[in-house]
Design a protein around this motif. Structure first.
Motif, PDB file in Angstrom:
ATOM      1  N   ASP A  58       0.828  -1.209   0.000  1.00  0.00           N
ATOM      2  CA  ASP A  58       0.000   0.000   0.000  1.00  0.00           C
ATOM      3  C   ASP A  58       0.862   1.257   0.000  1.00  0.00           C
ATOM      4  N   SER A  59       1.909   1.249   0.821  1.00  0.00           N
ATOM      5  CA  SER A  59       2.772   2.424   0.880  1.00  0.00           C
ATOM      6  C   SER A  59       3.502   2.627  -0.441  1.00  0.00           C
ATOM      7  N   GLY A  60       3.877   1.525  -1.099  1.00  0.00           N
ATOM      8  CA  GLY A  60       4.546   1.631  -2.392  1.00  0.00           C
ATOM      9  C   GLY A  60       3.634   2.229  -3.454  1.00  0.00           C
ATOM     10  N   ARG A  61       2.377   1.786  -3.490  1.00  0.00           N
ATOM     11  CA  ARG A  61       1.427   2.336  -4.465  1.00  0.00           C
ATOM     12  C   ARG A  61       1.128   3.804  -4.170  1.00  0.00           C
ATOM     13  N   ALA A  62       1.003   4.139  -2.885  1.00  0.00           N
ATOM     14  CA  ALA A  62       0.749   5.535  -2.517  1.00  0.00           C
ATOM     15  C   ALA A  62       1.912   6.424  -2.922  1.00  0.00           C
ATOM     16  N   GLN A  63       3.133   5.944  -2.736  1.00  0.00           N
ATOM     17  CA  GLN A  63       4.293   6.743  -3.099  1.00  0.00           C
ATOM     18  C   GLN A  63       4.356   6.976  -4.599  1.00  0.00           C
ATOM     19  N   LYS A  64       3.982   5.970  -5.386  1.00  0.00           N
ATOM     20  CA  LYS A  64       3.990   6.138  -6.843  1.00  0.00           C
ATOM     21  C   LYS A  64       2.964   7.196  -7.271  1.00  0.00           C
ATOM     22  N   ILE A  65       1.798   7.213  -6.617  1.00  0.00           N
ATOM     23  CA  ILE A  65       0.786   8.222  -6.941  1.00  0.00           C
ATOM     24  C   ILE A  65       1.291   9.622  -6.586  1.00  0.00           C
ATOM     25  N   LEU A  66       1.925   9.741  -5.424  1.00  0.00           N
ATOM     26  CA  LEU A  66       2.459  11.047  -5.017  1.00  0.00           C
ATOM     27  C   LEU A  66       3.536  11.522  -5.987  1.00  0.00           C
ATOM     28  N   ASP A  67       4.428  10.604  -6.395  1.00  0.00           N
ATOM     29  CA  ASP A  67       5.492  10.988  -7.326  1.00  0.00           C
ATOM     30  C   ASP A  67       4.915  11.438  -8.669  1.00  0.00           C
ATOM     31  N   ALA A  68       3.804  10.821  -9.080  1.00  0.00           N
ATOM     32  CA  ALA A  68       3.217  11.152 -10.377  1.00  0.00           C
ATOM     33  C   ALA A  68       2.437  12.460 -10.343  1.00  0.00           C
ATOM     34  N   HIS A  69       1.727  12.740  -9.252  1.00  0.00           N
ATOM     35  CA  HIS A  69       0.830  13.897  -9.207  1.00  0.00           C
ATOM     36  C   HIS A  69       1.358  15.053  -8.366  1.00  0.00           C
ATOM     37  N   PHE A  70       2.351  14.785  -7.522  1.00  0.00           N
ATOM     38  CA  PHE A  70       2.975  15.850  -6.729  1.00  0.00           C
ATOM     39  C   PHE A  70       4.489  15.782  -6.947  1.00  0.00           C
ATOM     40  N   PRO A  71       4.976  16.031  -8.159  1.00  0.00           N
ATOM     41  CA  PRO A  71       6.408  15.845  -8.434  1.00  0.00           C
ATOM     42  C   PRO A  71       7.313  16.730  -7.582  1.00  0.00           C
ATOM     43  N   LYS A  72       6.840  17.923  -7.216  1.00  0.00           N
ATOM     44  CA  LYS A  72       7.685  18.808  -6.410  1.00  0.00           C
ATOM     45  C   LYS A  72       7.703  18.415  -4.936  1.00  0.00           C
ATOM     46  N   ALA A  73       6.848  17.482  -4.568  1.00  0.00           N
ATOM     47  CA  ALA A  73       6.803  17.026  -3.170  1.00  0.00           C
ATOM     48  C   ALA A  73       7.419  15.644  -3.028  1.00  0.00           C
ATOM     49  N   GLY A  74       8.234  15.264  -4.012  1.00  0.00           N
ATOM     50  CA  GLY A  74       8.809  13.922  -3.985  1.00  0.00           C
ATOM     51  C   GLY A  74       9.977  13.774  -3.037  1.00  0.00           C
ATOM     52  N   GLY A  75      10.488  14.893  -2.523  1.00  0.00           N
ATOM     53  CA  GLY A  75      11.629  14.808  -1.628  1.00  0.00           C
ATOM     54  C   GLY A  75      11.224  14.846  -0.171  1.00  0.00           C
ATOM     55  N   ASP A  76      12.209  15.042   0.702  1.00  0.00           N
ATOM     56  CA  ASP A  76      11.943  15.156   2.134  1.00  0.00           C
ATOM     57  C   ASP A  76      11.603  16.610   2.465  1.00  0.00           C
ATOM     58  N   SER A  77      11.525  16.905   3.738  1.00  0.00           N
ATOM     59  CA  SER A  77      11.160  18.263   4.162  1.00  0.00           C
ATOM     60  C   SER A  77      12.039  18.686   5.329  1.00  0.00           C
ATOM     61  N   ILE A  78      12.088  20.007   5.535  1.00  0.00           N
ATOM     62  CA  ILE A  78      12.794  20.603   6.666  1.00  0.00           C
ATOM     63  C   ILE A  78      11.774  21.354   7.504  1.00  0.00           C
ATOM     64  N   THR A  79      11.871  21.194   8.821  1.00  0.00           N
ATOM     65  CA  THR A  79      10.921  21.816   9.739  1.00  0.00           C
ATOM     66  C   THR A  79      11.588  22.949  10.505  1.00  0.00           C
ATOM     67  N   LEU A  80      10.934  24.092  10.524  1.00  0.00           N
ATOM     68  CA  LEU A  80      11.358  25.219  11.364  1.00  0.00           C
ATOM     69  C   LEU A  80      10.451  25.238  12.588  1.00  0.00           C
ATOM     70  N   ALA A  81      11.018  24.988  13.758  1.00  0.00           N
ATOM     71  CA  ALA A  81      10.248  24.970  15.004  1.00  0.00           C
ATOM     72  C   ALA A  81      10.416  26.295  15.734  1.00  0.00           C
ATOM     73  N   VAL A  82       9.296  26.813  16.240  1.00  0.00           N
ATOM     74  CA  VAL A  82       9.286  28.113  16.917  1.00  0.00           C
ATOM     75  C   VAL A  82       8.676  27.938  18.302  1.00  0.00           C
ATOM     76  N   GLN A  83       9.352  28.447  19.310  1.00  0.00           N
ATOM     77  CA  GLN A  83       8.828  28.448  20.680  1.00  0.00           C
ATOM     78  C   GLN A  83       9.036  29.841  21.275  1.00  0.00           C
ATOM     79  N   ALA A  84       7.980  30.411  21.801  1.00  0.00           N
ATOM     80  CA  ALA A  84       8.064  31.771  22.337  1.00  0.00           C
ATOM     81  C   ALA A  84       7.508  31.812  23.758  1.00  0.00           C
ATOM     82  N   ASP A  85       7.892  32.865  24.490  1.00  0.00           N
ATOM     83  CA  ASP A  85       7.383  33.023  25.852  1.00  0.00           C
ATOM     84  C   ASP A  85       6.045  33.765  25.858  1.00  0.00           C
TER      85      ASP A  85
END
Length: 455
Positions: A58-85
């Motif tokens: 299932d995960s393999g088929r889902a990944q193929k759909i994402l690669d085909a329809h969301f080509p710019k989202a085929g990579g990983d991501s970076i998270t910016l975390a914010v904590q304030a007082d």
């Protein structure tokens, strides 16, 4: 009356005599072959494949759909975390966050940045923690480490009541590169143990040299085999550690038997044949068993595990080959000088070695020995009751790293599972209804709004 030692016969005996008598040729062939294999293997090695979901799953088929329809989202991501007082929507806090978002957007391979102020679910319930996500067009392993390190240096900070940290797989990979001193520490520990056991620098060096030849050629072959069966990036590390253990162990068996034969009165050639036809036979049997056991992972049908199995099996196979071909040639060079370069006080021979005396003690007291051994094993196994098994992520990083700091901030505001989301892919139908059904599932802390593909 004189006695004559009858040298054994057979394939292993003939191999031992050939390598011993043609030791210069054998050594030169090994050196030339190892250099050639490593030069080709390391220069033409295949790219690592770290995909944990493939094939018809299932995960393999889902990944193929994402690669085909969301080509710019085929990579990983970076998270910016914010904590304030105070509330992160405060203008003073936003004045600190916006430059970080702009810097994140200028990072190479970043295709889009989702601001915490532009969508729901990115600000915690108390309003003091938020996160932004930068989408990459490459996998974490392909992200330039220098660019990530510079991003962390530019963004991470804690001033004016606002704490910023950058996390994600790419950041963790840059801050904690693969490999490390583990193999070197293992070699150093093995050298100390062998030196204590043999008491000779020369006898200690032979198993180390033999194992390193096997591991080096095996790692090069793993890179070439990756073109046929892709392996994950950690497979060479696993293979090297396994090869280090079995390679030194196999050579140790043969060297020990060789020394015993020499001390028993045999000449060096006969001692080499004796060592290979006794200990060498055990090495081949043990190594073949390990190879078969590792290849059993192929039955699971997972390409990632198959790559690890082939990598480990290749390393064990090469350490076997070096033990029964290179080591007899090296023994031919040492001859009766196997105990040269002795270290005073180490490796002393006695009429009854410690191992023999220990075996006698266990045989005389079998019941107490079994009870004591079982009790010791149970005590050593106690930590397994609290062992947690998982894949490495930012939570396992050193606490001083930015990746861990980002994980800590986000987990405090949104729960520990927010960095490992379950991605649901839907084709056709009402995506909002799917999101509502997932939101009502027990254990789900939050659901992001559905995103439609550009097409």
């Amino acid at each position: 009356m004189t006695t004559k030692t009858i040298s054994p016969d057979g394939a292993l005996a003939r191999l031992a005599r050939l390598c011993y008598r043609r030791r210069r040729i054998a050594l030169l062939l090994w050196i030339a072959g190892a250099v050639a294999i490593m030069a080709v293997g390391f220069s033409l090695s295949a790219e690592a494949s770290n995909s944990f979901g493939g094939g018809g799953s299932d995960s393999g088929r889902a990944q193929k759909i994402l690669d085909a329809h969301f080509p710019k989202a085929g990579g990983d991501s970076i998270t910016l975390a914010v904590q304030a007082d105070r509330d992160v929507r405060d203008l003073a806090v936003r004045a600190r966050v916006q430059p970080a978002l702009d810097r994140l957007a200028r990072t190479p391979h970043v295709t889009a940045v989702s601001s915490p102020y532009q969508g729901p679910g990115r600000i915690s319930a108390d309003g003091r923690i938020a996160f932004a996500t930068a989408q990459l067009d490459v996998r974490a392993g392909d992200m330039p480490a220098a660019e990530v390190t510079k991003l962390v240096s530019d963004v991470r900070g804690d001033r004016d009541g606002v704490r910023l940290a950058v996390g994600g797989s790419a950041v963790a990979a840059a801050e904690t590169p693969g490999g490390g001193p583990s193999e070197g520490i293992g070699v150093l520990a093995a050298m100390c143990i062998l030196l204590v056991a043999f008491g000779s620098v020369l006898a200690m060096g032979l198993p180390i040299i033999t194992a390193l030849f096997g591991i080096g050629t095996a790692l090069a072959l793993i890179g070439l085999l990756g073109h046929l069966l892709p392996a994950p990036s950690f497979s060479p590390i696993v293979a090297a550690l396994i090869g280090l253990g079995v390679g030194i162990d196999y050579a140790l068996f043969i060297v020990t038997r060789y020394r015993e034969a020499l001390h028993g009165g045999e000449d060096p050639e006969t001692a080499t044949v004796t060592a290979l036809t006794t200990a060498g036979r055990a090495v081949l049997f043990a190594g073949t068993t390990v190879v078969i056991a590792m290849l059993g992972l192929l039955v699971m049908g997972d390409r990632l595990l198959a790559g690890v199995a082939v990598a480990a099996s290749t390393t064990v196979l090469m350490t076997m080959v070096t033990a029964v071909t290179l080591l007899p040639a090296l023994l031919g060079f040492t001859g009766r000088g196997i105990d040269r370069l002795r270290v005073p006080g180490l490796g002393r021979r006695t009429e009854r070695p410690l191992a023999e005396r220990w075996a006698d003690l266990v045989q005389r007291r079998p019941v107490p020995s079994v009870l004591a051994a079982a009790g010791l094993l149970l005590v050593l196994a106690v930590p397994a009751l609290s062992m947690r098994l998982s894949l490495p992520d930012s939570s396992t990083q050193p606490h001083g790293h930015s990746a861990y700091a980002a994980h800590e901030i986000v987990a405090r505001g949104f729960g520990p599972g927010v960095e490992a989301p379950l991605v649901i892919v839907a084709r056709g139908g009402d995506a909002a209804a799917v999101a509502d059904a997932v939101r009502a599932t027990p254990g789900v802390a939050g659901v992001q709004p559905p995103r439609r593909s550009p097409d």
